[in-house]
Write an enzyme that holds these catalytic residues in place. Structure first.
Site, PDB file in Angstrom:
ATOM      1  N   ASN A  55      16.579  -4.308  11.293  1.00  0.00           N
ATOM      2  CA  ASN A  55      16.552  -3.837  12.682  1.00  0.00           C
ATOM      3  C   ASN A  55      17.524  -4.619  13.552  1.00  0.00           C
ATOM      4  O   ASN A  55      18.190  -4.060  14.438  1.00  0.00           O
ATOM      5  CB  ASN A  55      15.137  -3.979  13.253  1.00  0.00           C
ATOM      6  CG  ASN A  55      14.168  -2.951  12.696  1.00  0.00           C
ATOM      7  OD1 ASN A  55      14.571  -1.976  12.057  1.00  0.00           O
ATOM      8  ND2 ASN A  55      12.885  -3.164  12.932  1.00  0.00           N
ATOM      9  N   ARG A 387      17.532  14.504  10.373  1.00  0.00           N
ATOM     10  CA  ARG A 387      17.613  13.632   9.201  1.00  0.00           C
ATOM     11  C   ARG A 387      16.764  14.272   8.119  1.00  0.00           C
ATOM     12  O   ARG A 387      15.598  14.596   8.349  1.00  0.00           O
ATOM     13  CB  ARG A 387      17.078  12.232   9.497  1.00  0.00           C
ATOM     14  CG  ARG A 387      17.773  11.503  10.638  1.00  0.00           C
ATOM     15  CD  ARG A 387      17.270  10.061  10.739  1.00  0.00           C
ATOM     16  NE  ARG A 387      17.608   9.453  12.013  1.00  0.00           N
ATOM     17  CZ  ARG A 387      18.771   8.883  12.292  1.00  0.00           C
ATOM     18  NH1 ARG A 387      19.726   8.870  11.373  1.00  0.00           N
ATOM     19  NH2 ARG A 387      18.989   8.338  13.473  1.00  0.00           N
ATOM     20  N   ARG A 417      22.820   9.183  13.829  1.00  0.00           N
ATOM     21  CA  ARG A 417      23.441   7.900  13.517  1.00  0.00           C
ATOM     22  C   ARG A 417      23.056   7.397  12.135  1.00  0.00           C
ATOM     23  O   ARG A 417      21.884   7.353  11.764  1.00  0.00           O
ATOM     24  CB  ARG A 417      23.056   6.867  14.568  1.00  0.00           C
ATOM     25  CG  ARG A 417      23.772   5.530  14.406  1.00  0.00           C
ATOM     26  CD  ARG A 417      23.302   4.542  15.437  1.00  0.00           C
ATOM     27  NE  ARG A 417      23.679   4.947  16.791  1.00  0.00           N
ATOM     28  CZ  ARG A 417      22.843   4.949  17.817  1.00  0.00           C
ATOM     29  NH1 ARG A 417      21.590   4.615  17.652  1.00  0.00           N
ATOM     30  NH2 ARG A 417      23.267   5.300  19.012  1.00  0.00           N
ATOM     31  N   HIS A 447      17.991  17.280  18.678  1.00  0.00           N
ATOM     32  CA  HIS A 447      16.961  16.402  18.124  1.00  0.00           C
ATOM     33  C   HIS A 447      15.622  17.110  17.959  1.00  0.00           C
ATOM     34  O   HIS A 447      14.668  16.534  17.434  1.00  0.00           O
ATOM     35  CB  HIS A 447      16.810  15.178  19.038  1.00  0.00           C
ATOM     36  CG  HIS A 447      16.053  14.045  18.455  1.00  0.00           C
ATOM     37  ND1 HIS A 447      14.818  13.652  18.929  1.00  0.00           N
ATOM     38  CD2 HIS A 447      16.337  13.200  17.431  1.00  0.00           C
ATOM     39  CE1 HIS A 447      14.383  12.620  18.236  1.00  0.00           C
ATOM     40  NE2 HIS A 447      15.275  12.327  17.322  1.00  0.00           N
ATOM     41  N   TYR A 480       6.376   7.362   7.794  1.00  0.00           N
ATOM     42  CA  TYR A 480       6.284   7.451   9.246  1.00  0.00           C
ATOM     43  C   TYR A 480       5.070   8.293   9.627  1.00  0.00           C
ATOM     44  O   TYR A 480       4.746   9.266   8.943  1.00  0.00           O
ATOM     45  CB  TYR A 480       7.516   8.126   9.852  1.00  0.00           C
ATOM     46  CG  TYR A 480       8.831   7.410   9.712  1.00  0.00           C
ATOM     47  CD1 TYR A 480       8.969   6.253   8.944  1.00  0.00           C
ATOM     48  CD2 TYR A 480       9.970   7.909  10.338  1.00  0.00           C
ATOM     49  CE1 TYR A 480      10.192   5.617   8.818  1.00  0.00           C
ATOM     50  CE2 TYR A 480      11.207   7.276  10.221  1.00  0.00           C
ATOM     51  CZ  TYR A 480      11.300   6.130   9.449  1.00  0.00           C
ATOM     52  OH  TYR A 480      12.509   5.498   9.330  1.00  0.00           O
ATOM     53  N   ARG A 576       5.473   1.944  20.605  1.00  0.00           N
ATOM     54  CA  ARG A 576       5.817   1.072  19.488  1.00  0.00           C
ATOM     55  C   ARG A 576       6.924   0.084  19.831  1.00  0.00           C
ATOM     56  O   ARG A 576       6.847  -1.090  19.517  1.00  0.00           O
ATOM     57  CB  ARG A 576       6.257   1.919  18.283  1.00  0.00           C
ATOM     58  CG  ARG A 576       6.461   1.107  17.025  1.00  0.00           C
ATOM     59  CD  ARG A 576       7.221   1.893  15.975  1.00  0.00           C
ATOM     60  NE  ARG A 576       8.652   1.918  16.234  1.00  0.00           N
ATOM     61  CZ  ARG A 576       9.437   2.974  16.063  1.00  0.00           C
ATOM     62  NH1 ARG A 576       8.943   4.116  15.664  1.00  0.00           N
ATOM     63  NH2 ARG A 576      10.733   2.893  16.319  1.00  0.00           N
ATOM     64  N   HIS A 604       5.450   6.807  14.680  1.00  0.00           N
ATOM     65  CA  HIS A 604       6.569   7.636  15.119  1.00  0.00           C
ATOM     66  C   HIS A 604       6.126   8.846  15.938  1.00  0.00           C
ATOM     67  O   HIS A 604       6.959   9.568  16.490  1.00  0.00           O
ATOM     68  CB  HIS A 604       7.357   8.093  13.878  1.00  0.00           C
ATOM     69  CG  HIS A 604       8.708   8.659  14.152  1.00  0.00           C
ATOM     70  ND1 HIS A 604       8.983  10.003  14.070  1.00  0.00           N
ATOM     71  CD2 HIS A 604       9.870   8.063  14.519  1.00  0.00           C
ATOM     72  CE1 HIS A 604      10.265  10.213  14.353  1.00  0.00           C
ATOM     73  NE2 HIS A 604      10.825   9.061  14.640  1.00  0.00           N
TER      74      HIS A 604
END
Length: 691
Positions: A55, A387, A417, A447, A480, A576, A604
């Site tokens: 991260n 993704r 990304r 998205h 997730y 989170r 998530h």
């Protein structure tokens, strides 16, 4: 925004913009605390350490890199609080150095001793060098596996300092003497190819070796590096690692083909501007200063570490050590018996189906697409992909549908990304299969998470929809937490159809009946719902908001929450990561509570619940309450209209609010402390796993 929010806006802390950056490092700190928690299985604790390091890598590659660019062009300020980029970079550097020191302290003082207690050892060079058998085995390993692929580069006028690949393991070697051509070189650089394992296991049959003895690749190269420079004397060898700006820049207004433009940019990602240098803690001042000069960095960008410079590669330990007792117990997601492959459309036509991953299996989503691909009554499939990973079962189903003659339209977000290369590949595969592929909207990342299936039933067209808070990625669906809704609700289906029309055509904004959509109605819809709760509270009616998401940074939403708190609304937030709101501030946010849950699965889900005077409104969404999600992306929020399903989500939210084992509570100053332990112990994720 009504005038009721004005006092809250005036009460903002002046470091709001700094908070949003430093809160990412604070989240990393909470992840790191999992590595110290002896309630977590030992090998999983090592994984949490690696996640914390990974991260931080991304934080520097993206966030710090962007700030450095602003500083280099002489930006006077950044953000709404008039913060100098250099000021912000200084605060980030100070906090990041403390975090890195704690990461290596956790490795050396906590994890390595605990692993040794379990006969899992990282053998130091001083130890295996004194064991003739191990030394012989490792020397042979160096000659057979490493020496043929290492390419030392002596630095002289004919060999300038090389372009160091982003996040690769390298060694700077100081030399004395002359080479075969009579050249004198003060330094050389040796790069370790990424194909080489960073952990080398010594076979247990080597005398003096335990069942799980490992040596760091950096130690082996360091030990035998002199063999790369015959006839010269190696006076020092020090590992180092460079982190670079990894953002891709494509001027979408100027390119004719976004896919081709991104393909051209991808190779440059490994060689963006330098943003950070990591070196071994014993690297002499003159050597690290030499590296800083060559890379154009300052001491604020330098991290001297007591261990391998690429800690996140220790993630491999979980695959190399077969110790189930030191890992999380195996978990198999629930598979709904009502969603068999022959009945999936019948089931969804009768009732909405809610899936909470990873506790509920992702398989029904894949099976829905497979069923649609082979069903002769299905005419069209439309889907967004942000993704999805390589070798995706989702993409395979879409390809089969296209081969079967279905009208398949896929909105692929090429700019996701670090997934650009994968998304380019799947876009090309879908196009080859005959699917219609579009790349979203110029200036706005697509998205939203949506599937629309158009099926002919009894002479009419029926819309089946899947809307989700997470990606269509079977692997991350096991790691997730996300909600997914399967519905045949005609109004929702019509809204999804209209959103796809916006994404694939050049038409104007179409009115939506049930969905909220950014950048158009989602932000005002959120503000309206918050302000409606405030009106209920002012009228003496019960008022409550529960929201769960990854990040909360958008200022007007925070202002509205402050105003609602002042009006008497009880507000619980499960955030989170980044959170710029400050709870519990007298006169501002006394009725707001913020907590972060960090556990086995990455939290998530994005869910917004408004009590609404006994007529609750509950939305799942692809969007966090951030500027980018509300104004610069195409996002959706979808209502959960079935009362039983909505109540199920509320009950699960309450479970997260009761968690006293994996939760952290935010104080008014932005700091976090563990939620007080209680009896009985409550772990939301564990309870959801047990069903």
């Amino acid at each position: 925004m009504t005038d009721n929010a004005t006092p809250a806006a005036d009460s903002y802390q002046p470091d709001h913009y700094i908070n949003r950056w430093l809160s990412l490092l604070e989240f990393n700190q909470r992840v790191l605390e999992q590595a110290k928690d002896d309630r977590v299985p030992l090998i999983e604790r090592m994984k949490f350490l690696c996640i914390s390091c990974s991260n931080l890598d991304e934080f520097y590659e993206v966030r710090v890199a962007g700030l450095k660019q602003m500083a280099e062009v002489g930006a006077v300020q950044t953000g709404p609080d008039n913060i100098l980029p250099t000021t912000l970079l200084g605060q980030i550097s100070e906090r990041a150095h403390r975090l890195v020191a704690e990461q290596y302290g956790t490795l050396n003082a906590v994890l390595i001793p605990a692993l040794e207690q379990e006969n899992i050892r990282f053998v130091r060079r001083v130890d295996w060098a004194s064991n003739a058998a191990q030394d012989a085995w490792l020397r042979e390993y160096f000659h057979q596996e490493l020496l043929p692929v290492l390419s030392p580069i002596g630095l002289d006028p004919a060999h300038p300092f090389p372009r160091i690949i982003n996040k690769s393991l390298n060694f700077v070697v100081s030399l004395d003497g002359k080479d075969a051509f009579g050249r004198t070189a003060r330094f050389a650089v040796v790069g370790a190819p990424r194909s080489l394992p960073r952990l080398i296991q010594i076979p247990p049959e080597v005398p003096g070796t335990g069942p799980h003895d490992f040596v760091f690749l950096s130690s082996v190269i360091h030990a035998y590096v002199d063999e790369l420079f015959p006839g010269m004397t190696v006076s020092g060898c020090y590992q180092f690692r460079v982190t670079r700006n990894s953002e891709l820049f494509v001027d979408e207004e100027e390119v004719d083909d976004l896919l081709l433009a991104l393909e051209g940019e991808l190779p440059q990602r490994q060689y963006g501007d330098e943003v950070r240098l990591e070196v071994a803690h014993n690297c002499p001042d003159g050597v690290w200063q030499y590296l800083l000069d060559k890379l154009g960095l300052t001491e604020d960008d330098l991290f001297r570490v007591d261990g391998p410079v690429n800690l996140n590669r220790l993630m491999a330990l979980g695959d190399l050590v077969d110790r189930p007792d030191l890992k999380y117990p195996p978990f198999t997601a629930r598979l709904s018996s009502s969603l068999g492959q022959d009945r999936i459309f019948d089931t969804i036509s009768r009732k909405d189906v809610l899936l909470h991953h990873p506790f509920d299996s992702f398989a029904p989503v894949v099976e829905l697409l497979r069923a649609a691909a082979r069903d002769p009554q299905v005419l069209a499939i439309k889907q967004t992909l942000y993704r999805t990973g390589t070798d995706s079962a989702v993409v395979d189903a879409l390809i089969k549908a296209a081969h079967a003659g279905k009208e398949v339209t896929v909105v692929v977000e090429l700019r996701a990304r670090f997934d650009e290369a994968d998304n380019i590949g799947l876009a090309e595969a879908l196009q080859e299969a005959g699917a219609h592929v579009v790349y979203g909207v110029v200036g706005h990342k697509a998205h939203a998470k949506m599937v629309l299936i158009v099926r002919r039933e009894q002479g009419r067209l029926v819309h089946y929809s899947h809307l989700s808070t997470g990606n269509y990625h079977p692997r991350t669906a096991r790691l997730y937490t996300d909600y997914g809704l399967l519905t045949a609700n005609p109004a929702i289906g019509e809204d999804v159809h209209r959103v796809f029309l916006q994404l694939t055509s050049l038409g104007k904004v179409l009115k939506l009946d049930k969905l909220l959509q950014s950048p158009f109605t989602l932000h005002p819809g959120v503000i309206e719902c918050i302000e409606r709760e405030a009106e209920h509270a002012r009228a003496g009616r019960p008022a409550r908001i529960i929201a769960k998401m990854n990040s909360l940074t958008e200022r007007s939403v925070i202002d509205a929450l402050y105003a609602a708190s002042a009006a008497g609304v009880e507000i619980d937030l499960v955030i989170r990561g980044m959170c710029c709101l400050r709870p519990g501030v007298p006169g501002l946010s006394e009725r707001i509570r913020v907590r972060s849950v960090v556990g086995r699965f990455l939290e998530h889900t994005r869910v917004y619940y408004y009590a609404n005077n006994g007529q609750p409104a509950l939305y799942g969404s692809s969007a966090d309450w951030m500027e980018r999600n509300l104004f610069r992306r195409v996002e959706t929020a979808f209502p959960v209209l079935d009362k039983k399903l909505a109540q199920r989500i509320v009950d699960e939210l309450e479970l997260y609010l009761a968690d006293n084992t994996q939760a952290w509570e935010m104080a008014a100053d932005g700091s976090y402390t563990r939620a007080p332990a209680g009896e009985p112990a409550i772990c939301a994720q564990q309870a959801l796993m047990e069903g």
